[in-house]
Design a protein around this motif. Structure first.
Motif, PDB file in Angstrom:
ATOM      1  N   GLU A   1     -12.685 -21.925  -0.961  1.00 43.93           N
ATOM      2  CA  GLU A   1     -13.122 -20.831  -1.822  1.00 43.93           C
ATOM      3  C   GLU A   1     -14.064 -19.894  -1.079  1.00 43.93           C
ATOM      4  OE1 GLU A   1     -15.281 -20.091  -6.165  1.00 43.93           O
ATOM      5  OE2 GLU A   1     -14.868 -22.130  -5.449  1.00 43.93           O
ATOM      6  N   GLY A   2     -13.786 -18.611  -1.157  1.00 41.96           N
ATOM      7  CA  GLY A   2     -14.627 -17.590  -0.547  1.00 41.96           C
ATOM      8  C   GLY A   2     -14.281 -17.259   0.888  1.00 41.96           C
ATOM      9  N   VAL A   3     -13.494 -18.116   1.552  1.00 42.37           N
ATOM     10  CA  VAL A   3     -13.190 -17.896   2.966  1.00 42.37           C
ATOM     11  C   VAL A   3     -12.243 -16.705   3.155  1.00 42.37           C
ATOM     12  CG1 VAL A   3     -11.995 -18.898   4.957  1.00 42.37           C
ATOM     13  CG2 VAL A   3     -13.740 -20.208   3.746  1.00 42.37           C
ATOM     14  N   LEU A   4     -11.263 -16.546   2.275  1.00 41.76           N
ATOM     15  CA  LEU A   4     -10.359 -15.402   2.380  1.00 41.76           C
ATOM     16  C   LEU A   4     -11.148 -14.096   2.365  1.00 41.76           C
ATOM     17  CD1 LEU A   4      -7.656 -13.883   2.341  1.00 41.76           C
ATOM     18  CD2 LEU A   4      -7.647 -14.177  -0.160  1.00 41.76           C
ATOM     19  N   GLU A   5     -11.991 -13.924   1.356  1.00 41.99           N
ATOM     20  CA  GLU A   5     -12.737 -12.674   1.204  1.00 41.99           C
ATOM     21  C   GLU A   5     -13.653 -12.431   2.406  1.00 41.99           C
ATOM     22  OE1 GLU A   5     -11.262 -14.121  -2.623  1.00 41.99           O
ATOM     23  OE2 GLU A   5     -12.477 -15.069  -1.039  1.00 41.99           O
ATOM     24  N   ALA A   6     -14.299 -13.490   2.879  1.00 43.41           N
ATOM     25  CA  ALA A   6     -15.182 -13.343   4.041  1.00 43.41           C
ATOM     26  C   ALA A   6     -14.385 -12.976   5.288  1.00 43.41           C
ATOM     27  CB  ALA A   6     -15.958 -14.633   4.265  1.00 43.41           C
TER      28      ALA A   6
ATOM     29  N   PRO B   1      -4.135  -3.851   9.944  1.00 41.80           N
ATOM     30  CA  PRO B   1      -4.002  -2.871   8.852  1.00 41.80           C
ATOM     31  C   PRO B   1      -3.922  -3.527   7.479  1.00 41.80           C
ATOM     32  CG  PRO B   1      -2.560  -2.286  10.681  1.00 41.80           C
ATOM     33  CD  PRO B   1      -3.119  -3.640  10.995  1.00 41.80           C
ATOM     34  N   PHE B   2      -3.191  -4.628   7.379  1.00 41.12           N
ATOM     35  CA  PHE B   2      -3.065  -5.325   6.095  1.00 41.12           C
ATOM     36  C   PHE B   2      -4.419  -5.828   5.607  1.00 41.12           C
ATOM     37  CE2 PHE B   2      -2.262  -9.392   3.816  1.00 41.12           C
ATOM     38  CZ  PHE B   2      -1.501  -8.913   2.758  1.00 41.12           C
ATOM     39  N   ASN B   3      -5.186  -6.425   6.505  1.00 42.85           N
ATOM     40  CA  ASN B   3      -6.473  -6.995   6.126  1.00 42.85           C
ATOM     41  C   ASN B   3      -7.512  -5.936   5.772  1.00 42.85           C
ATOM     42  OD1 ASN B   3      -5.441  -9.539   6.580  1.00 42.85           O
ATOM     43  ND2 ASN B   3      -6.455  -9.835   8.544  1.00 42.85           N
ATOM     44  N   ARG B   4      -7.358  -4.748   6.326  1.00 40.54           N
ATOM     45  CA  ARG B   4      -8.370  -3.710   6.090  1.00 40.54           C
ATOM     46  C   ARG B   4      -8.187  -2.972   4.769  1.00 40.54           C
ATOM     47  NH1 ARG B   4      -8.272  -3.262  11.844  1.00 40.54           N
ATOM     48  NH2 ARG B   4      -6.535  -1.783  11.827  1.00 40.54           N
ATOM     49  N   VAL B   5      -7.021  -3.049   4.147  1.00 47.44           N
ATOM     50  CA  VAL B   5      -6.792  -2.321   2.892  1.00 47.44           C
ATOM     51  C   VAL B   5      -7.545  -3.010   1.756  1.00 47.44           C
ATOM     52  CG1 VAL B   5      -5.096  -1.539   1.208  1.00 47.44           C
ATOM     53  CG2 VAL B   5      -4.534  -1.520   3.657  1.00 47.44           C
ATOM     54  N   PRO B   6      -8.512  -2.357   1.141  1.00 48.16           N
ATOM     55  CA  PRO B   6      -9.288  -3.006   0.068  1.00 48.16           C
ATOM     56  C   PRO B   6      -8.386  -3.473  -1.073  1.00 48.16           C
ATOM     57  CG  PRO B   6     -10.353  -0.962   0.766  1.00 48.16           C
ATOM     58  CD  PRO B   6      -9.003  -0.992   1.422  1.00 48.16           C
ATOM     59  N   GLY B   7      -8.541  -4.732  -1.437  1.00 49.96           N
ATOM     60  CA  GLY B   7      -7.846  -5.265  -2.600  1.00 49.96           C
ATOM     61  C   GLY B   7      -6.451  -5.768  -2.352  1.00 49.96           C
ATOM     62  N   LEU B   8      -5.854  -5.469  -1.198  1.00 48.85           N
ATOM     63  CA  LEU B   8      -4.451  -5.833  -0.984  1.00 48.85           C
ATOM     64  C   LEU B   8      -4.298  -7.326  -0.664  1.00 48.85           C
ATOM     65  CD1 LEU B   8      -1.526  -4.879  -0.852  1.00 48.85           C
ATOM     66  CD2 LEU B   8      -1.879  -4.346   1.576  1.00 48.85           C
ATOM     67  N   ALA B   9      -4.834  -7.757   0.472  1.00 45.32           N
ATOM     68  CA  ALA B   9      -4.745  -9.177   0.814  1.00 45.32           C
ATOM     69  C   ALA B   9      -5.482 -10.037  -0.206  1.00 45.32           C
ATOM     70  CB  ALA B   9      -5.309  -9.413   2.215  1.00 45.32           C
ATOM     71  N   ASP B  10      -6.565  -9.500  -0.764  1.00 41.63           N
ATOM     72  CA  ASP B  10      -7.340 -10.230  -1.770  1.00 41.63           C
ATOM     73  C   ASP B  10      -6.461 -10.655  -2.945  1.00 41.63           C
ATOM     74  OD1 ASP B  10      -8.481  -7.769  -0.552  1.00 41.63           O
ATOM     75  OD2 ASP B  10     -10.403  -8.644  -1.124  1.00 41.63           O
ATOM     76  N   THR B  11      -5.500  -9.794  -3.282  1.00 38.91           N
ATOM     77  CA  THR B  11      -4.616 -10.041  -4.416  1.00 38.91           C
ATOM     78  C   THR B  11      -3.375 -10.840  -4.026  1.00 38.91           C
ATOM     79  OG1 THR B  11      -5.346  -7.974  -5.440  1.00 38.91           O
ATOM     80  CG2 THR B  11      -3.273  -8.920  -6.239  1.00 38.91           C
ATOM     81  N   LEU B  12      -2.823 -10.542  -2.852  1.00 38.74           N
ATOM     82  CA  LEU B  12      -1.529 -11.094  -2.482  1.00 38.74           C
ATOM     83  C   LEU B  12      -1.598 -12.475  -1.821  1.00 38.74           C
ATOM     84  CD1 LEU B  12       0.281  -7.921  -1.082  1.00 38.74           C
ATOM     85  CD2 LEU B  12       0.485  -8.958  -3.343  1.00 38.74           C
ATOM     86  N   VAL B  13      -2.705 -12.794  -1.152  1.00 38.98           N
ATOM     87  CA  VAL B  13      -2.750 -14.027  -0.364  1.00 38.98           C
ATOM     88  C   VAL B  13      -2.981 -15.293  -1.182  1.00 38.98           C
ATOM     89  CG1 VAL B  13      -4.013 -15.249   1.452  1.00 38.98           C
ATOM     90  CG2 VAL B  13      -3.357 -12.853   1.768  1.00 38.98           C
TER      91      VAL B  13
END
Length: 273
Positions: free
Chosen positions: A178-183, A130-142
């Protein structure tokens, strides 16, 4: 082992959030048994996802099939972990003449509703999907908190046995790239499409023999249970000390089991030709 058995390539696909180091014990065993192991990192799983815009697992399976064809690998076995196993399952469904057999390590395909038994249910994390699926959440917090994010998941999902500390560190470091989180998050955000594709497999289940490998402190027997609606010939094994990473947590149990399964299926295939 006969020379015909040795001609079988074995494609190894790891999942999230690990790297090809996951296969460090299994690859030598496969080679010693006469197989030809080839470890491939799917885009974004610890490596950059250059040129990849879709993380829908059916698209990744098609991409992998093209890559193997370019390499001249047209008949092979698949040994796959986590997200790698969903990709492998869809490849086996799409290319039945190419995939001799399939080993699924610790994966329940999207849309398959099975209950993880205890003690795995108490150990395997339920928060990351659920955390990974929320757009923008993990992208910002991780970013900047990779130790907490990946480290927590890896430690929890490994169960009491844990992971080798140096390998654990290497996994976290690989996912800082770089880029691995988003992918990596992209793998979770294609769920609706993945469920659609898995439902097509339900309609025409995979005929290739499948070995399901579960860890008692993770998905356990739910790996085999979840595969039975998707494949016609499923056998299962649960390793008692393992969490989500049986081939590295119990290599002396997982390795021989996988080698024997591959040997048997390849010999049966050769005898039927």
């Amino acid at each position: 082992m006969s020379s015909t058995s040795g001609s079988l390539p074995v494609v190894l696909l790891h999942g999230w959030p690990v790297t090809q180091d996951h296969w460090r014990h299994l690859s030598p065993r496969l080679a010693d048994a006469g197989f030809a192991p080839t470890a491939i990192s799917l885009p974004g799983l610890g490596v950059p996802a250059t040129g990849v815009s879709s993380f829908r697992k059916a698209h990744l399976a098609a991409r992998l099939r093209e890559e193997l064809t370019r390499r001249g690998v047209t008949r092979f076995a698949l040994v796959a972990h986590d997200w790698g196993a969903t990709v492998a399952l869809l490849l086996a469904a799409a290319a039945p003449d190419s995939v001799v057999c399939l080993v699924v390590e610790e994966e329940i395909a999207p849309g398959v509703d099975v209950e993880i038994p205890e003690p795995g249910a108490a150990h395997y994390p339920s928060w990351h999907g659920p955390f990974n699926r929320v757009p923008g959440l993990a992208d910002t917090l991780v970013p900047g908190r990779e130790d907490a994010y990946y480290g927590t998941f890896l430690s929890e999902s490994a169960g009491p046995e844990g992971l080798d500390e140096l390998v654990l560190r290497s996994y976290i470091d690989a996912y800082r790239t770089e880029g691995v989180l988003e992918a990596g998050l992209g793998y979770y955000r294609t769920r609706a499409d993945d469920v659609t594709d898995i439902n097509r497999v339900r309609a025409e289940p995979v005929a290739a023999p499948v070995l399901a490998v579960g860890g008692r402190y993770a998905m356990g027997s739910a790996v085999a249970e979840g595969l039975r609606p998707l494949a016609t010939n499923v056998s299962g094994v649960v390793l008692n000390r393992s969490g989500h990473y049986p081939v590295e947590q119990e290599p002396d149990a997982a390795g021989p089991t996988i080698v024997e399964f591959l040997r048997l299926q390849w010999l049966r295939r050769e005898q039927s030709l």
